[in-house]
Design a protein around this motif. Structure first.
Motif, short mmCIF file in Angstrom:
data_model
loop_
_atom_site.label_atom_id
_atom_site.label_comp_id
_atom_site.label_asym_id
_atom_site.label_seq_id
_atom_site.Cartn_x
_atom_site.Cartn_y
_atom_site.Cartn_z
N ALA A 78 0.84 -1.20 0.00
CA ALA A 78 0.00 0.00 0.00
C ALA A 78 0.87 1.25 0.00
O ALA A 78 0.63 2.20 -0.75
CB ALA A 78 -0.92 -0.02 1.21
N ARG A 79 1.95 1.21 0.81
CA ARG A 79 2.83 2.38 0.85
C ARG A 79 3.50 2.59 -0.50
O ARG A 79 3.71 3.72 -0.94
CB ARG A 79 3.93 2.14 1.90
CG ARG A 79 3.42 2.23 3.30
CD ARG A 79 4.47 2.96 4.10
NE ARG A 79 4.35 2.64 5.50
CZ ARG A 79 5.37 2.75 6.34
NH1 ARG A 79 6.55 3.11 5.91
NH2 ARG A 79 5.20 2.49 7.60
N ARG A 80 3.86 1.50 -1.14
CA ARG A 80 4.49 1.57 -2.44
C ARG A 80 3.53 2.22 -3.44
O ARG A 80 3.89 3.08 -4.23
CB ARG A 80 4.86 0.15 -2.89
CG ARG A 80 5.22 0.00 -4.33
CD ARG A 80 6.65 0.37 -4.60
NE ARG A 80 7.01 0.14 -5.98
CZ ARG A 80 8.13 0.55 -6.54
NH1 ARG A 80 9.01 1.21 -5.81
NH2 ARG A 80 8.39 0.31 -7.79
N ALA A 81 2.25 1.80 -3.37
CA ALA A 81 1.26 2.32 -4.30
C ALA A 81 1.00 3.80 -4.04
O ALA A 81 0.72 4.55 -4.97
CB ALA A 81 -0.02 1.51 -4.20
N ASP A 82 1.11 4.21 -2.76
CA ASP A 82 0.85 5.61 -2.44
C ASP A 82 1.92 6.53 -3.02
O ASP A 82 1.71 7.74 -3.12
CB ASP A 82 0.80 5.81 -0.92
CG ASP A 82 -0.44 5.14 -0.34
OD1 ASP A 82 -1.37 4.89 -1.12
OD2 ASP A 82 -0.45 4.85 0.88
N GLY A 83 3.06 5.96 -3.38
CA GLY A 83 4.12 6.77 -3.98
C GLY A 83 4.81 7.62 -2.94
O GLY A 83 4.84 7.29 -1.75
N GLY A 84 5.39 8.73 -3.39
CA GLY A 84 6.13 9.59 -2.48
C GLY A 84 7.61 9.34 -2.59
O GLY A 84 8.06 8.44 -3.31
N ALA A 85 8.38 10.13 -1.87
CA ALA A 85 9.83 10.11 -2.00
C ALA A 85 10.43 8.77 -1.60
O ALA A 85 11.43 8.34 -2.15
CB ALA A 85 10.44 11.23 -1.17
#
Lengths: 490, 427
Positions: free
Chosen positions: A420-427
């Motif tokens: 989920a964190r990977r999908a959320d993207g971000g730095a």
């Protein structure tokens, strides 16, 4: 060499063509040829070649004695094919597969025996399993090929090879005999011990590891006085696994003079120098000049002393562990007790040390800890540290297979959070790439129970990151494939 | 519409077992897979951003993939076959766009190569060719006799020297002779008793030159053998026009070999009724993408017409009309050592350039004695054997008699397959 051949080698410009030793029919035909002598020689050679090829006959040869029957069932065809591809890929599943195939009494089909033996010769990892699965036919075939002599297990049990063999054959005999008849092996070794060459003695002692028992103590004690250092060290190595030996008894007495219990706490008083007797019992003198060698003496003495000593001195392992008063000595004592517990296979001590040290438990102790205790420790963590964190890798590896359902669920849940964190993207999205989790995915594939499949499928449906989605499907397929492979063996 | 392959069929096309294991690991990476008539396609997500495009043409079979792997077929095309054999590839009404282009090209090629072979050979061209060959062979014979005159010990046996002569033979349109000369260079380098081999080969070529010089006087079938040895091309159509031999042809062995990027697939067939041997040869440049009909796998037989290439000892053939689907066979005719030697002698006397001939011997026990291999029959008579798979053969026999199929070259048997407990096992 035929006369045609020698003329051809020298050249017809130097010697004349002679037909004397040709077969009569060929000679008759060759003599009618005329013209250039080189051409005549070639014609005669062509004739001779065709004559010999057409007239080639059979010879005679001995046949080998037939192999004994193997009454076991042949592996199903698909299982045989999978075995070969799993060996080539060094698949993690092989341990389970071999255990089941051998338990179900399967043997390899005859046409794979040669291939499996070559594999077993080159790779030690699955050697014994392969030899069991190829069985009688494998032993028969290995006996025909000198290159496969190391794979022969049904040796003549008599000590003939030990008495007259080469050093390598004698060592192999000793190792085999220790598995089938340890007492015979010990008797033979004791008999020739005094006349053995020094460079072989250490290896002979090491071979005693299989079937080690109190009967071996006299020979090992005797070896403590050997003039070679490697022999003495190997003798100590073996004696440490035998808590009932005189050597262990002497070590216990030594520990008791170095350690006192005052007001329920352990007080250590190690001498600066050790005596000859201690050195004889295997305590290494100043192994490293840059460290406090007193700690090293202590560590070695405790590791070699029977753990029961502490029960009489203080009490239960837990009580012993809590009676360390001087913090400096704590790591040294823990380490020494861990070594002793491993050597003496003492699970009571292993559990006590695990309770105190938790994640930092010596990994050699983990196989002695009940699986439930390991699982509970893993579940007690929180957040990211919960899943296959490097600190916990050793514990995950020691978990009994297949992993318990709660561990499986928590690992999958953790992956889902990462996905989920990977999908959320971000730095920081890169840190949550599935590639960072390659090792844990691999470990899970080999250890998840079949019940993980629906959880993984659900995770794949929910995953928004395509890479992670694929990983979930892949792990699930692998588990299904594993189940199919094992079911083929029923 | 082709029915999905079995796991065994998929395994049989894998270049090695690791590839197959790697192919299985691709499960779950597939998208847009499909199956239409003889074609399969799918996208496989690898480590890159762009998925690999894997395509399989099941006739042939032929493979195409956009990955850079040097293995052939690569793990992706194998993975696609695994998906299909396990029933995870849906049937589509037409190939996906990325697959259609390659498939169409293959189809076009198949169509265009046929008429090319039918071109009528102009008699004057044939005449010209025969003259060039004759000229080249005269030179060759001069070179050979020179070597014998000067002595083989002093002969320049380097690869360059032999290759120069071979190149001259290519110019003279005698590729068969050129091939012999190039193999000779390898024999000299790798063989201890090379003088014997070299003399054998030179004598063989000398005989060929002599035969070619008076080719018109020879019986027709021997003329064909001489032409085949020299390397005259034989049109596919002229072979297919020859009378067919119908039989239940049993597939006794199959092998793919590679030399200088030329892949050769050899299939050995034995006629159940006629007892005749046949060999199907397919060639493919660059990759083992064979075109045409997939021959049945080893252990299957097919009721079919075979058209033999012309020659005094006819062996090479083309598959003609099929009268049935392939079906497994569980028995094979009997063969003996004497029979093998006799049929080899017959074949050599018909065609003296022949090197080896297929054979099958029932009830022989393989035996390894002091570093040499033998096949021993019930009477104790034995033939020497050679090859890479003799340990496998010995493992199968376990000291009991088995039926061995192979080729005999007057010195040793090279086993191709073994028939034991009712099935053929390829070696």
């Amino acid at each position: 060499m035929s006369s045609l051949m020698s003329t051809a080698l020298l050249g017809t410009s130097r010697t004349a063509v002679a037909f004397e030793d040709l077969p009569a029919d060929v000679r008759g035909a060759a003599e009618t040829c005329d013209g250039d002598s080189a051409a005549v020689l070639l014609t005669a050679a062509a004739l001779e070649r065709a004559y010999r090829a057409g007239g080639a006959g059979s010879t005679t040869a001995e046949v080998p004695p037939p192999a004994r029957d193997d009454p076991r069932l042949t592996l199903p065809e698909s299982s045989s094919a999978h075995l070969v591809s799993m060996l080539a890929a060094k698949a993690t599943l092989l341990d389970d597969w071999f255990a089941l195939a051998i338990e179900r009494n399967f043997r390899a089909p005859d046409h794979l025996v040669a291939e499996l033996l070559s594999y077993a010769r080159a790779n030690e990892l699955y050697r014994e399993n392969i030899l069991r699965i190829v069985g009688e036919r494998g032993q028969w075939l290995a006996a025909r090929n000198p290159e496969w002599s190391m794979l022969i297990r049904h040796r003549d049990a008599g000590p003939g090879l030990w008495r007259h063999g080469t050093p390598a054959e004698r060592l192999q005999w000793l190792a085999d005999a220790r598995r089938s008849d340890p007492a015979l092996a010990l008797a033979e070794l004791s008999q020739t011990w005094e006349t053995e060459r020094g460079e072989h003695k250490a290896a002979f002692l090491a071979a005693l590891a299989a079937g080690l028992s109190a009967d071996d103590i006299p020979l090992l004690e005797h070896a403590l006085d050997d003039k070679r250092k490697d022999v003495r060290r190997e003798a100590v190595n073996m004696l440490r696994r035998l808590p009932g030996s005189q050597c262990a008894e002497r070590m216990a007495q030594r520990v008791q003079t170095w350690v006192h219990v005052e007001q329920g706490g352990i007080v250590v008083d190690v001498p600066d120098e050790i005596d000859t007797a201690a050195r004889r019992d295997g305590i290494e003198d100043r192994p490293n000049p840059h460290t406090d060698y007193r700690a090293e003496y202590m560590r070695q003495a405790i590791a070699a002393a029977p753990l029961t000593l502490w029960n009489t001195m203080i009490g239960e392992p837990a009580a012993v562990l809590s009676s360390i008063t001087d913090g400096v000595w704590e790591p040294i004592l823990h380490d020494a007790w861990s070594t002793a517990a491993v050597l003496q296979h003492n699970s009571e001590w292993a559990e006590a040390i695990f309770t105190v040290r938790g994640l930092s438990t010596d990994r050699r102790l983990l196989p002695l800890i009940p699986g439930r205790a390991l699982a509970d420790l893993l579940l007690s963590g929180t957040g990211d540290a919960n899943v296959l964190h490097p600190d916990r890798a050793a514990i995950y590896e020691a978990l009994p297979r297949p992993w318990p359902a709660d561990i499986t669920a928590s690992v999958i849940a953790q992956w889902e959070r990462v996905a989920a964190r990977r999908a959320d993207g971000g730095a920081r999205a890169n840190e949550f790439s599935r590639y960072k989790y390659a090792a844990s995915l691999r470990l899970a594939q080999a250890n998840f129970p079949y019940s993980a499949v629906p959880l993984l499928n659900r995770a794949a449906e929910r995953a928004r990151d395509i890479d992670w989605q694929q990983s979930f499907i892949k792990v699930a397929t692998t588990i299904v494939h594993r189940k199919t492979l094992l079911e083929e063996l029923t | 519409m082709t029915s999905p392959w079995t796991a065994g069929q998929v395994a049989s096309v894998a270049p090695d077992v690791t590839s197959l294991a790697a192919a299985r690991k691709l499960a779950g990476s597939w998208t847009l897979t499909g199956h239409h008539e003889n074609s399969l396609w799918g996208l496989c997500q690898g480590s890159g951003s762009k998925p690999y495009q894997a395509i399989v043409d099941l006739s042939g079979p032929a493979y195409k993939c956009s990955c850079p792997s040097r293995k052939f077929p690569c793990k992706h095309t194998l993975g696609l076959l695994v998906e299909w054999s396990e029933g995870r590839v849906p049937t589509a009404s037409e190939p996906a766009d990325f697959a259609a282009e390659w498939l169409d090209r293959r189809e076009e090629k198949a169509v265009t190569t046929r008429p090319a072979a039918t071109k009528i050979v102009d008699p004057s061209t044939a005449q010209k060719r025969a003259e060039r060959v004759a000229g080249g062979l005269v030179e060759l014979d001069l070179w050979i006799t020179d070597q014998i005159r000067g002595g083989l010990a002093a002969m320049d046996k380097s690869w360059e020297a032999l290759d120069a002569v071979a190149a001259r033979m290519v110019d003279a349109q005698a590729p068969g002779v050129a091939g012999t000369l190039r193999t000779l260079a390898g024999i000299v380098a790798s063989n201890e008793n090379w003088p014997e081999k070299v003399l054998d080969e030179l004598a063989r070529l000398h005989l060929l030159v002599a035969a070619h010089q008076k080719i018109a006087e020879l019986p027709e079938s021997l003329q064909d053998s001489v032409r085949a040895q020299v390397g005259y091309p034989v049109g596919t159509d002229s072979v297919m026009e020859r009378p067919p031999v119908r039989d239940h042809w049993m597939v006794m062995g199959t092998r793919v070999t590679e030399e200088k990027r030329l892949f050769t697939r050899t299939v050995w067939l034995l006629g159940r009724v006629t007892g005749q041997w046949a060999v199907l040869l397919d060639f493919s440049h660059g990759s083992p993408n064979f075109s045409g009909v997939v021959p049945p796998v080893v252990g299957y037989q097919i009721d079919a017409d075979l058209h033999f290439y012309p020659g005094a000892a006819a062996l090479r053939a083309r598959l003609g009309n099929l009268h049935s689907e392939a079906e497994p066979f569980t028995t094979v005719p009997r063969g003996s050592i004497d029979g093998t030697l006799q049929s080899y002698a017959d074949a050599v006397s018909a065609d003296p350039w022949l090197r080896s001939w297929p054979m099958m011997i029932s009830a022989v026990t393989p035996s390894y004695v002091d570093g040499s291999w033998f096949l021993v029959d019930e009477t104790g008579a034995a033939l020497p054997a050679e090859g890479d798979s003799l340990w496998t053969l010995l493992g199968i026999s376990g000291g009991y008699p088995v039926t061995v199929c192979g080729t005999w070259n007057a010195c040793a048997v090279s086993p191709i397959s073994v028939f034991a407990s009712g099935q053929v096992i390829a070696l």
